[in-house]
Design a protein around this motif. Structure first.
Motif, short mmCIF file in Angstrom:
data_model
loop_
_atom_site.label_atom_id
_atom_site.label_comp_id
_atom_site.label_asym_id
_atom_site.label_seq_id
_atom_site.Cartn_x
_atom_site.Cartn_y
_atom_site.Cartn_z
N ILE A 34 2.14 10.74 -4.06
CA ILE A 34 3.27 11.00 -3.22
C ILE A 34 4.46 10.35 -3.93
O ILE A 34 4.13 9.07 -4.34
CB ILE A 34 3.28 10.44 -1.76
N ASP A 35 5.35 10.78 -4.10
CA ASP A 35 6.73 10.32 -4.66
C ASP A 35 7.68 10.68 -3.65
O ASP A 35 8.05 11.93 -3.27
CB ASP A 35 7.38 11.10 -5.90
N LEU A 36 8.34 9.50 -3.13
CA LEU A 36 9.26 9.74 -1.79
C LEU A 36 10.51 9.08 -2.36
O LEU A 36 10.65 7.94 -2.74
CB LEU A 36 8.99 8.84 -0.56
N ALA A 37 11.75 9.96 -2.44
CA ALA A 37 12.94 9.42 -3.14
C ALA A 37 13.94 9.53 -1.93
O ALA A 37 14.22 10.83 -1.42
CB ALA A 37 13.56 10.31 -4.34
N GLU A 46 -0.10 6.22 -4.41
CA GLU A 46 -0.97 6.72 -5.23
C GLU A 46 -2.63 6.39 -4.83
O GLU A 46 -2.59 5.29 -5.21
CB GLU A 46 -0.66 6.84 -6.82
N THR A 47 -3.36 7.17 -4.54
CA THR A 47 -4.73 6.78 -4.33
C THR A 47 -5.73 7.74 -4.45
O THR A 47 -5.32 9.00 -4.36
CB THR A 47 -4.90 6.36 -2.75
N THR A 54 -12.59 3.76 -4.48
CA THR A 54 -11.25 3.97 -4.25
C THR A 54 -10.11 3.10 -4.96
O THR A 54 -10.29 1.96 -5.19
CB THR A 54 -11.05 3.72 -2.67
N ASP A 55 -9.40 3.82 -5.61
CA ASP A 55 -8.53 3.20 -6.78
C ASP A 55 -7.08 3.78 -6.00
O ASP A 55 -6.71 4.89 -5.97
CB ASP A 55 -8.46 3.44 -8.11
N SER A 56 -6.18 2.60 -6.14
CA SER A 56 -4.78 2.86 -5.64
C SER A 56 -3.85 2.15 -6.52
O SER A 56 -4.12 0.96 -7.07
CB SER A 56 -4.66 2.39 -4.24
N ILE A 57 -2.50 2.45 -6.36
CA ILE A 57 -1.30 1.95 -6.75
C ILE A 57 -0.04 2.43 -5.85
O ILE A 57 -0.19 3.55 -5.44
CB ILE A 57 -0.95 2.09 -8.39
N TYR A 58 0.78 1.29 -5.60
CA TYR A 58 1.90 1.52 -4.94
C TYR A 58 2.86 0.71 -5.53
O TYR A 58 2.91 -0.20 -5.81
CB TYR A 58 1.67 0.98 -3.56
N THR A 75 3.51 -1.29 2.73
CA THR A 75 5.21 -1.20 2.67
C THR A 75 5.31 0.30 2.21
O THR A 75 6.18 1.06 2.59
CB THR A 75 5.61 -2.09 1.63
N ALA A 76 4.52 0.67 1.06
CA ALA A 76 4.59 1.99 0.60
C ALA A 76 4.27 3.24 1.53
O ALA A 76 4.76 4.26 1.92
CB ALA A 76 3.53 2.25 -0.35
N TYR A 77 3.11 2.77 2.44
CA TYR A 77 2.94 3.81 3.50
C TYR A 77 3.74 4.07 4.80
O TYR A 77 4.07 5.00 5.33
CB TYR A 77 1.22 3.67 3.95
#
Length: 172
Positions: A34-37, A46-47, A54-58, A75-77
């Motif tokens: 997900i890209d939110l601008a 991203e997960t 499960t691998d994720s980066i925010y 925060t990201a979600y």
């Protein structure tokens, strides 16, 4: 052209993404980007889950500096969830060719924009499902319709559902 409205689609999508965020173990596999601008800020959520891992980066990026800053999952979600909680949505068709044939987009930052690429397979599902759409978020139906009328002469908005093209698609 009358643009298609996507509030119902996003409501159902939010339920699924809330489940991915809170209980990823309910899924055999998934790949979510997900890209939110909005207003010079980009959140990336991203997960992925594969083979029980499960691998994720925010992270967030400010347009002014271009620097990435890792942020928490919450925060990201929260940013993504707030976007998905808006009142109405339009979706871009993926046809961004201008009058001169050059690639370009009419998204100028006036409205929050969210690109979602999502593939998932629930435990027990015979095959995976995927979707890839770019949404513009609006607080009301009236605001969405007014924007659609302003850009009616461009082919950038989806005008019929379900929508499927090479670049973007609803569930398949």
């Amino acid at each position: 052209m009358t643009a298609a409205l996507f509030a119902d689609y996003v409501t159902d999508l939010k339920v699924l993404l809330d489940e991915i965020d809170s209980t990823p173990e309910n899924f055999r596999s998934f790949d979510l980007h997900i890209d939110l601008a909005h207003k010079g800020l980009l959140f990336v959520y991203e997960t992925r889950r594969k083979l029980g891992q499960t691998d994720s980066i925010y992270y967030a990026r400010m347009a002014k500096t271009g620097a990435n800053k890792q942020v928490s999952q919450k925060t990201a979600y929260d940013a993504v969830s707030a976007f998905l909680g808006l009142g109405q949505f339009l979706a871009l068709s993926g046809n961004f060719t201008g009058a001169d044939g050059a690639e370009g987009t009419t998204v100028e930052g006036d409205y929050p924009t969210c690109a979602i690429a999502f593939t998932y397979r629930r435990t027990g599902m015979p095959k995976a499902r995927s979707m890839r759409l770019i949404f513009l978020g609006f607080s009301t139906d009236e605001a969405a319709v007014a924007h659609a009328e302003r850009v009616a002469d461009t082919p950038t908005l989806i005008d019929m559902r379900p929508f499927h093209s090479d670049r973007v698609w609803e569930w398949k």
